[in-house]
Write an enzyme that holds these catalytic residues in place. Structure first.
Site, PDB file in Angstrom:
ATOM      1  N   HIS A   1      51.285  44.455 -63.926  1.00 17.66           N
ATOM      2  CA  HIS A   1      52.127  45.372 -63.155  1.00 17.66           C
ATOM      3  C   HIS A   1      53.550  45.513 -63.688  1.00 17.66           C
ATOM      4  CE1 HIS A   1      51.860  47.300 -58.877  1.00 17.66           C
ATOM      5  NE2 HIS A   1      52.249  48.162 -59.806  1.00 17.66           N
TER       6      HIS A   1
ATOM      7  N   ASP B   1      49.740  47.333 -52.942  1.00 18.06           N
ATOM      8  CA  ASP B   1      49.754  46.007 -53.556  1.00 18.06           C
ATOM      9  C   ASP B   1      49.688  44.939 -52.462  1.00 18.06           C
ATOM     10  OD1 ASP B   1      51.703  45.015 -56.474  1.00 18.06           O
ATOM     11  OD2 ASP B   1      50.392  43.761 -55.246  1.00 18.06           O
TER      12      ASP B   1
ATOM     13  N   HIS C   1      51.292  42.312 -52.954  1.00 18.04           N
ATOM     14  CA  HIS C   1      52.603  41.718 -53.232  1.00 18.04           C
ATOM     15  C   HIS C   1      53.692  42.780 -53.286  1.00 18.04           C
ATOM     16  CE1 HIS C   1      49.321  39.493 -55.320  1.00 18.04           C
ATOM     17  NE2 HIS C   1      49.898  38.448 -54.742  1.00 18.04           N
TER      18      HIS C   1
ATOM     19  N   ASP D   1      56.349  42.611 -55.421  1.00 15.37           N
ATOM     20  CA  ASP D   1      56.809  42.789 -56.804  1.00 15.37           C
ATOM     21  C   ASP D   1      58.299  43.107 -56.859  1.00 15.37           C
ATOM     22  OD1 ASP D   1      54.172  42.353 -57.188  1.00 15.37           O
ATOM     23  OD2 ASP D   1      53.709  44.235 -58.211  1.00 15.37           O
TER      24      ASP D   1
ATOM     25  N   HIS E   1      55.708  40.511 -63.904  1.00 12.79           N
ATOM     26  CA  HIS E   1      54.872  41.404 -63.068  1.00 12.79           C
ATOM     27  C   HIS E   1      55.169  41.224 -61.583  1.00 12.79           C
ATOM     28  CE1 HIS E   1      51.103  38.777 -61.959  1.00 12.79           C
ATOM     29  NE2 HIS E   1      52.212  38.054 -61.904  1.00 12.79           N
TER      30      HIS E   1
ATOM     31  N   ASP F   1      48.034  48.512 -57.610  1.00 17.89           N
ATOM     32  CA  ASP F   1      47.659  47.180 -58.080  1.00 17.89           C
ATOM     33  C   ASP F   1      46.315  46.874 -57.445  1.00 17.89           C
ATOM     34  OD1 ASP F   1      49.438  44.013 -58.253  1.00 17.89           O
ATOM     35  OD2 ASP F   1      47.288  44.412 -58.336  1.00 17.89           O
TER      36      ASP F   1
ATOM     37  N   ASP G   1      44.843  44.353 -56.864  1.00 19.95           N
ATOM     38  CA  ASP G   1      44.792  43.214 -55.937  1.00 19.95           C
ATOM     39  C   ASP G   1      45.189  43.600 -54.510  1.00 19.95           C
ATOM     40  OD1 ASP G   1      47.793  41.537 -57.190  1.00 19.95           O
ATOM     41  OD2 ASP G   1      47.619  42.938 -55.522  1.00 19.95           O
TER      42      ASP G   1
HETATM   43  N1  DHH Z   1      55.387  36.989 -55.831  1.00 20.90           N
HETATM   44  C1  DHH Z   1      54.650  36.274 -56.914  1.00 20.90           C
HETATM   45  C2  DHH Z   1      53.345  37.011 -57.252  1.00 20.90           C
HETATM   46  C3  DHH Z   1      53.553  38.331 -57.977  1.00 20.90           C
HETATM   47  C4  DHH Z   1      52.245  39.132 -58.166  1.00 20.90           C
HETATM   48  C5  DHH Z   1      52.457  40.300 -59.103  1.00 20.90           C
HETATM   49  C6  DHH Z   1      51.429  41.420 -58.941  1.00 20.90           C
HETATM   50  O1  DHH Z   1      51.534  42.027 -57.686  1.00 20.90           O
HETATM   51  O2  DHH Z   1      51.741  42.448 -59.845  1.00 20.90           O
HETATM   52  C7  DHH Z   1      55.561  36.161 -58.132  1.00 20.90           C
HETATM   53  O3  DHH Z   1      56.685  36.671 -58.109  1.00 20.90           O
HETATM   54  O4  DHH Z   1      55.140  35.540 -59.124  1.00 20.90           O
HETATM   55 MN    MN Z   2      51.616  44.205 -58.394  1.00 22.83          MN
HETATM   56 MN    MN Z   3      49.668  42.257 -56.586  1.00 18.49          MN
END
Ligand code: DHH
Ligand code: MN
Ligand code: MN
Ligand code: MN
Length: 313
Positions: free
Chosen positions: A96, A119, A121, A123, A136, A227, A229
């Protein structure tokens, strides 16, 4: 409508190798043909060539800053060109982090765009708030103007100016938001329809609210960043950061058909398909669901479709 497809074989915004194979897998499962068969004029620009930057030392915890920055500069140039030619851009990720370049490039030709971010998340981490150091999880902090005071200037991102206001961004599907991200969203006034609101309002009411909130006049080009996910792992297991309690295939179809129905989809990112994760069955399920959902963003309707040149038998 005419569509410009570009593959972005990129994985350096996160640590799980495999998202660089996303574009090839989506093509193998016929994503281009499915969009063509719906009567869209499709130009496939192939895959970007994205190189790693030598000796790309972390910036604090942030990994691969120069490589991610350099890749996104190329993404921006490409998406800017596609959308300037009045084509709908379809960017096939890749992780992402590629949305940095995609939104930046799209905003060069459509400065009045709005962003719908689907998403699990937010992001919205910054280089300093991120625990993982994975870019990402940070793309929107480089893009939202109100985030500038919190977003450190990273090596490799000299080219990147924030290009949207907080009020031009809206989330759908959130269910795993970090503390700092929630604080930034409240501070900046970014609207979100998490899975709680999905359940509270139901999709018809929610989609009306989403579009009314971010584009009350109903005239602005839509940048849809999808995304995979956002979907429940039941439907898209082969992805790097799966979270239970997500959107179903039916719910994604509804959202896609409503966005397509506006006639204002101007760029679609399809990201975080990771063929290296899960079983062969998981991989098949993930890519088949994704291609099906994308077909509904490009005109497939469950009520049925009649092509322009159809002759009544
Ligand atoms: N919030 C978590 C997970 C991020 C997930 C990224 C995806 O949504 O692109 C992080 O900052 O690592
Ligand atoms: Mn994402
Ligand atoms: Mn995500
Ligand atoms: Mn589940």
């Amino acid at each position: 409508p005419s569509v410009g497809v570009v593959g972005i074989p990129f994985s350096k915004g996160q640590p799980r190798g495999g998202t660089e194979h996303g574009p090839a897998l989506l093509r193998d499962y016929g994503i281009v043909e499915r969009i063509q068969d719906l009567g869209n004029k499709v130009t496939d620009y192939g895959d970007l060539t994205l190189d790693a930057v030598e000796d790309d030392k972390p910036w604090n915890k942030v990994k691969n800053p120069r490589t991610v920055g350099q890749a996104n500069r190329k993404v921006s140039e490409c998406v800017s060109k596609i959308t300037r030619d009045r084509q709908i851009a379809l960017t096939l990720g890749g992780d992402h982090s590629i949305a940095i370049g995609s939104i930046h490039g799209h905003a060069q030709s459509c400065p009045d765009l709005v962003v719908v971010w689907i998403d699990a998340h937010a992001d919205l981490n910054t280089p300093l708030s991120s625990d993982s150091g994975n870019i990402h999880g940070m793309p929107l902090s480089f893009i939202v103007k109100e985030m500038a005071p919190y977003t450190a200037r990273l090596p490799g991102f000299e080219w990147c100016q924030p290009c949207i206001s907080a009020r031009d961004l809206i989330y759908i599907g959130l269910r795993d938001v970090d503390e700092a991200e929630r604080a930034y969203m409240t501070e900046c006034g970014i609207a979100s329809y998490s899975m709680q609101e999905v359940d509270k309002y139901g999709l018809p009411d929610m989609m009306e609210r989403v579009l009314k909130t971010v584009d009350p006049t109903g005239k602005r080009p839509i940048h849809l960043s999808f995304d995979v996910d956002a979907m429940d792992p039941e439907y898209s297991p082969s992805t790097g950061t799966p979270v239970h309690g997500g959107l179903t295939r039916r719910e994604m179809y509804y959202i896609a058909e409503e966005i397509a129905g506006t006639g204002r989809l101007s760029c679609l990112d399809v990201v975080e398909v990771n063929p290296s994760l899960g079983t062969e069955a998981d991989r098949k399920k993930t890519v088949r669901t994704t291609v099906d959902v994308v077909s509904h963003f490009f005109g497939k309707r469950r009520e049925g479709n009649v092509s322009a040149d159809f002759k009544m038998p």
